[in-house]
Design a protein around this motif. Sequence first.
Motif, PDB file in Angstrom:
ATOM      1  N   VAL A   1       0.833  -1.204   0.000  1.00 46.84           N
ATOM      2  CA  VAL A   1       0.000   0.000   0.000  1.00 46.84           C
ATOM      3  C   VAL A   1       0.865   1.250   0.000  1.00 46.84           C
ATOM      4  O   VAL A   1       0.612   2.197  -0.753  1.00 46.84           O
ATOM      5  CB  VAL A   1      -0.956  -0.008   1.209  1.00 46.84           C
ATOM      6  N   ALA A  56       2.343   1.744  -3.397  1.00 45.28           N
ATOM      7  CA  ALA A  56       1.318   2.206  -4.343  1.00 45.28           C
ATOM      8  C   ALA A  56       1.040   3.691  -4.138  1.00 45.28           C
ATOM      9  O   ALA A  56       0.886   4.444  -5.115  1.00 45.28           O
ATOM     10  CB  ALA A  56       0.042   1.388  -4.179  1.00 45.28           C
ATOM     11  N   GLU A  57       0.989   4.138  -2.894  1.00 43.99           N
ATOM     12  CA  GLU A  57       0.762   5.552  -2.623  1.00 43.99           C
ATOM     13  C   GLU A  57       1.929   6.398  -3.122  1.00 43.99           C
ATOM     14  O   GLU A  57       1.725   7.499  -3.647  1.00 43.99           O
ATOM     15  CB  GLU A  57       0.554   5.749  -1.123  1.00 43.99           C
ATOM     16  N   VAL A  61      -2.174  -3.478  -6.465  1.00 42.61           N
ATOM     17  CA  VAL A  61      -2.759  -2.699  -5.364  1.00 42.61           C
ATOM     18  C   VAL A  61      -3.080  -1.285  -5.839  1.00 42.61           C
ATOM     19  O   VAL A  61      -4.141  -0.730  -5.521  1.00 42.61           O
ATOM     20  CB  VAL A  61      -1.806  -2.686  -4.153  1.00 42.61           C
ATOM     21  N   LEU A  62      -2.196  -0.690  -6.613  1.00 44.07           N
ATOM     22  CA  LEU A  62      -2.450   0.642  -7.172  1.00 44.07           C
ATOM     23  C   LEU A  62      -3.711   0.628  -8.024  1.00 44.07           C
ATOM     24  O   LEU A  62      -4.572   1.522  -7.916  1.00 44.07           O
ATOM     25  CB  LEU A  62      -1.237   1.085  -7.991  1.00 44.07           C
ATOM     26  N   THR A  63      -3.846  -0.370  -8.883  1.00 43.80           N
ATOM     27  CA  THR A  63      -5.016  -0.481  -9.759  1.00 43.80           C
ATOM     28  C   THR A  63      -6.294  -0.657  -8.949  1.00 43.80           C
ATOM     29  O   THR A  63      -7.345  -0.087  -9.277  1.00 43.80           O
ATOM     30  CB  THR A  63      -4.836  -1.644 -10.732  1.00 43.80           C
ATOM     31  N   HIS A  64      -6.209  -1.441  -7.881  1.00 45.66           N
ATOM     32  CA  HIS A  64      -7.373  -1.715  -7.040  1.00 45.66           C
ATOM     33  C   HIS A  64      -7.813  -0.458  -6.283  1.00 45.66           C
ATOM     34  O   HIS A  64      -9.012  -0.148  -6.210  1.00 45.66           O
ATOM     35  CB  HIS A  64      -7.030  -2.828  -6.051  1.00 45.66           C
ATOM     36  N   ARG A  65      -6.841   0.269  -5.737  1.00 41.27           N
ATOM     37  CA  ARG A  65      -7.148   1.414  -4.890  1.00 41.27           C
ATOM     38  C   ARG A  65      -7.393   2.697  -5.678  1.00 41.27           C
ATOM     39  O   ARG A  65      -8.155   3.555  -5.254  1.00 41.27           O
ATOM     40  CB  ARG A  65      -6.009   1.630  -3.888  1.00 41.27           C
ATOM     41  N   ARG A  66      -6.734   2.835  -6.820  1.00 40.36           N
ATOM     42  CA  ARG A  66      -6.863   4.054  -7.620  1.00 40.36           C
ATOM     43  C   ARG A  66      -7.061   3.713  -9.096  1.00 40.36           C
ATOM     44  O   ARG A  66      -6.238   4.049  -9.951  1.00 40.36           O
ATOM     45  CB  ARG A  66      -5.622   4.933  -7.437  1.00 40.36           C
ATOM     46  N   ARG A  71      -6.436   6.192 -11.998  1.00 42.23           N
ATOM     47  CA  ARG A  71      -5.109   6.599 -12.449  1.00 42.23           C
ATOM     48  C   ARG A  71      -4.484   5.593 -13.413  1.00 42.23           C
ATOM     49  O   ARG A  71      -3.360   5.795 -13.872  1.00 42.23           O
ATOM     50  CB  ARG A  71      -4.161   6.772 -11.242  1.00 42.23           C
ATOM     51  N   ALA A 102      -3.935  -6.565   1.476  1.00 44.97           N
ATOM     52  CA  ALA A 102      -4.143  -5.641   0.364  1.00 44.97           C
ATOM     53  C   ALA A 102      -3.801  -6.280  -0.973  1.00 44.97           C
ATOM     54  O   ALA A 102      -4.532  -6.116  -1.956  1.00 44.97           O
ATOM     55  CB  ALA A 102      -3.313  -4.371   0.575  1.00 44.97           C
ATOM     56  N   ALA A 113      -6.418  -7.113  -3.966  1.00 45.31           N
ATOM     57  CA  ALA A 113      -6.184  -6.515  -5.282  1.00 45.31           C
ATOM     58  C   ALA A 113      -6.192  -7.566  -6.370  1.00 45.31           C
ATOM     59  O   ALA A 113      -6.759  -7.357  -7.458  1.00 45.31           O
ATOM     60  CB  ALA A 113      -4.858  -5.762  -5.275  1.00 45.31           C
TER      61      ALA A 113
END
Length: 295
Positions: free
Chosen positions: A95, A98-99, A127-132, A135, A229, A233
């Motif tokens: 996470v 990804a942030e 995780v980036l794809t799942h959370r944002r 983008r 996470a 994801a």
Amino acid sequence: MGRALATIRFPALRPRRWLVPANPSHVRVPVTGGELTVAVWGDLAAGAPVLAVHGITASSMAWVEVARRLGGPVVAPDLRGRGGSGTLPGPFGMVAHAEDCVAALDALGIERATVVGHSMGGFVAAVLTHRRPDRVRKLVLVDGGPPLPAPDGDPDEALGPAARRLRMRFPTKEAYRDFWRAHPAFADWSPAIEAYVDYDLTGEGDQLRSKVSEEAMRTDFVDLHTGAAARAAFAALPANTPFLRAERGMFDQPTPLYPDPDQLAGLALKTVPGTNHYTILFGDPGVTAVVAELS
């Protein structure tokens, strides 16, 4: 329904003029605890950018061949605890990485990017794809991202060879190159591999060492194997997300990192012949396959 296992074959690359230089420019991006080093190849205004995320003990220079052959803009963070971000402290974990990647996109004015992750970078990218998802234009996984079984016993035992390398000291740059030349995955040495190895080196005199933080490696190793996470994801990945699987494992052994295609059901699985876990980013067959998915 998962797609049938496919093996893809590519013709040998023809000599060509590189569209971007081998050496990237670097920017420093403010993040929690300090600044993240981000490599940039190409002109960000020239086309749809690619955000490339490296593995657990790698750096942005893992993407040098992909960036050179892709020709379009490539942005590759040195994840905290690695490369130019080697002294950046935690938090670590999928996470946090990804942030940091979102912070890099923000700093560079990139609204959406094609995101590609190799090895641990595949977990970060998922995780980036799942959370944002706002983008991410497209997600490509390269020999990483699907859950891996938790190691038996103490994680430090599973990390043995990698942890020992981080504690080693080398008298010269050439000695560090020789250490990597002996790695079975790097039998076909190349200028790109040498540049990748050289970038990892820091220190003075006869006390040269890897830039990778052992704390970062250990924390991330546990998180990618057991963290909620990354598993959430993966479960939420869009159907037919491209997954390029290396034909051979981390030490060039015949068994790949992901031996069971059933585990990858639902992904657009392609096995790239003539590659191992590392050379899928450095050798012609792997680089050609990755560039084809990103183009």
